[in-house]
Scaffold this motif. Sequence first.
Motif, short mmCIF file in Angstrom:
data_model
loop_
_atom_site.label_atom_id
_atom_site.label_comp_id
_atom_site.label_asym_id
_atom_site.label_seq_id
_atom_site.Cartn_x
_atom_site.Cartn_y
_atom_site.Cartn_z
N LEU A 28 29.06 3.82 13.70
CA LEU A 28 27.68 2.96 13.49
C LEU A 28 27.77 1.85 14.38
CD1 LEU A 28 27.47 2.82 9.65
CD2 LEU A 28 26.03 4.16 11.22
N SER A 29 26.41 1.41 14.88
CA SER A 29 26.30 0.47 15.74
C SER A 29 26.36 -1.04 15.01
CB SER A 29 24.76 0.36 16.49
OG SER A 29 23.87 0.12 15.60
N ASN A 30 26.78 -1.98 15.56
CA ASN A 30 26.83 -3.44 14.73
C ASN A 30 25.34 -3.69 14.27
OD1 ASN A 30 29.75 -4.13 15.22
ND2 ASN A 30 29.32 -5.09 17.06
N GLU A 31 24.42 -3.45 14.81
CA GLU A 31 23.04 -3.65 14.45
C GLU A 31 22.97 -2.75 13.05
OE1 GLU A 31 18.26 -3.09 15.68
OE2 GLU A 31 20.01 -2.83 17.29
N ASP A 32 23.41 -1.57 13.09
CA ASP A 32 22.77 -0.67 12.01
C ASP A 32 23.91 -1.25 10.70
OD1 ASP A 32 21.16 1.06 12.93
OD2 ASP A 32 22.59 2.43 13.66
N MET A 33 25.12 -1.89 11.07
CA MET A 33 26.18 -1.93 9.94
C MET A 33 25.44 -3.36 9.47
SD MET A 33 29.83 -1.13 11.00
CE MET A 33 30.01 -1.91 12.66
N LEU A 34 24.86 -4.19 10.36
CA LEU A 34 24.31 -5.74 9.73
C LEU A 34 22.89 -5.34 8.87
CD1 LEU A 34 24.76 -7.72 12.94
CD2 LEU A 34 25.97 -8.16 10.65
N ILE A 35 22.34 -4.51 9.24
CA ILE A 35 20.91 -3.97 8.65
C ILE A 35 21.36 -3.76 7.06
CG2 ILE A 35 19.00 -2.23 8.45
CD1 ILE A 35 18.69 -2.58 11.43
#
Length: 89
Positions: free
Chosen positions: A20-27
Amino acid sequence: MGLKKFEEHAEKVKTLPAALSNEDMLILYGLYKQATVGPVNTSRPGMLDLKGKAKWDAWKAVEGKSKDEAMGDYITKVKQLLEAAGMSS
């Protein structure tokens, strides 16, 4: 959105590929914290804690959402990620 459905999707996240991208994980992190805790209740981590700051910022970004809205958005995001990974939701 029901709490049971939210909890089911919180478990399904654990089955997603590790890529998973960092962006998706942060969302997901921000929506999860908003749904389970509510608005940010801690101070922003210091400048040397880059990961902590990113997580805090992701939570702060969804601060205006109600717990129910955050649960609904979390479920929707998990479904999107499962579909993108070729897994059924």
